[in-house]
Design a protein around this motif. Structure first.
Motif: not given
Length: 272
Positions: A205, A201, A212, A216-217, A141-142, A197-198, A214, A194
């Motif tokens: 926002e 998130e 929300t 972990p990768t 996502r980032d 969940i994203e 998260h 995945k």
């Protein structure tokens, strides 16, 4: 809008590309197998012509899907749709009673030429959406949208190449070990988690009341590796046919597709 930027070639990027190769290979082979089955009820010349429309549709829809992926990467509510669709896809695969080949043959049986062509392209649409959404869901996502879209484009190109270059390999694998389909859709199910969940998130926002979470990768890729390893072990325990027969069936499908491509290049798609 469709600016592309090469992502850093780190371990995560290679893991994403490797997963795309596996999923695109299995889904493209399944697509090719289903298309070949769906035209069996037509006369010889019409089989070739309908299959040509089906292969052409697969190429066009895959290109359109890659372009539309830009919107999915940008808007969180489209990512929510993608997560729900991938989850539905995986659940329906494990709940359905018949094999996709048998289902495809039953749906196409008795239909006329143009009705079969429409059904072929609807099938292409489903497979294109599956693979493109899976590619989008694998993007962190980032990661900048331009880099994420580049990975999706690479995945789309891989899918088109694998429809022919590695078709025999993946078709032979699916013919001999049909349970590899289950491995692919188990991976799709975890990818849907995945993406879901994203999506939460991203929605948090905009709407702080949305809960929300998260992921972990290392957790995501650890479960992906476990599904691939354990699933492959279980899939190979019960071969459906001998390796020689699986290769013959795979080569028959690929040979038919090659004939269609050759006829199209010569202007003889209709068999004349």
């Amino acid at each position: 809008m469709f600016n592309l930027e090469m992502p850093p070639l780190n371990a995560e990027t290679w893991a994403i590309l490797g997963t795309l190769v596996l999923l695109e290979g299995l889904l493209s082979a399944d697509n090719a197998l289903v298309l070949a089955v769906m035209v069996r009820h037509l006369a010889g010349d019409l089989q070739r012509k309908a299959l040509a429309y089906g292969i052409g549709g697969a190429v066009v829809l895959r290109i359109l899907g890659v372009l539309l992926a830009s919107y999915v990467l940008e808007y969180w509510w489209l990512r929510a749709f993608g997560a729900l669709y991938l989850a539905y896809l995986a659940i329906s695969h494990f709940l359905k009673k018949g094999h996709s080949e048998d289902e495809a043959a039953a749906n196409a049986k008795g239909r006329g030429f143009w009705a079969t062509v429409v059904l072929l392209n609807l099938t292409d649409l489903a497979f294109s959406v599956d693979s493109i959404l899976a590619g989008v869901a694998l993007i962190p996502r980032d990661m900048p949208r331009e880099q994420g879209l580049t990975i999706v484009v690479i995945g789309g190109i891989i899918g088109l190449i694998l429809m022919r270059i590695a078709a025999t390999v993946f078709l032979r694998l699916l013919n001999r070990y049909p349970a590899f389909d289950n491995v692919a859709y188990a991976l799709v199910a975890w990818i849907a988690v995945k993406l879901g969940i994203e999506t939460l998130e991203a929605a948090h926002e905009v709407f702080p009341a949305v809960p929300t979470f998260h992921m972990p990768t290392p957790l995501f890729w650890g479960v992906m590796a476990a599904i691939a390893v354990i699933g492959s072990f279980l899939a190979t325990r019960r071969p459906a046919m001998s390796e020689a027969r699986a290769e013959v069936r795979a080569e028959q499908v690929v040979r038919r597709m090659d004939e269609v491509v050759a006829d199209a290049a010569d202007g003889r798609v209709d068999g004349r």
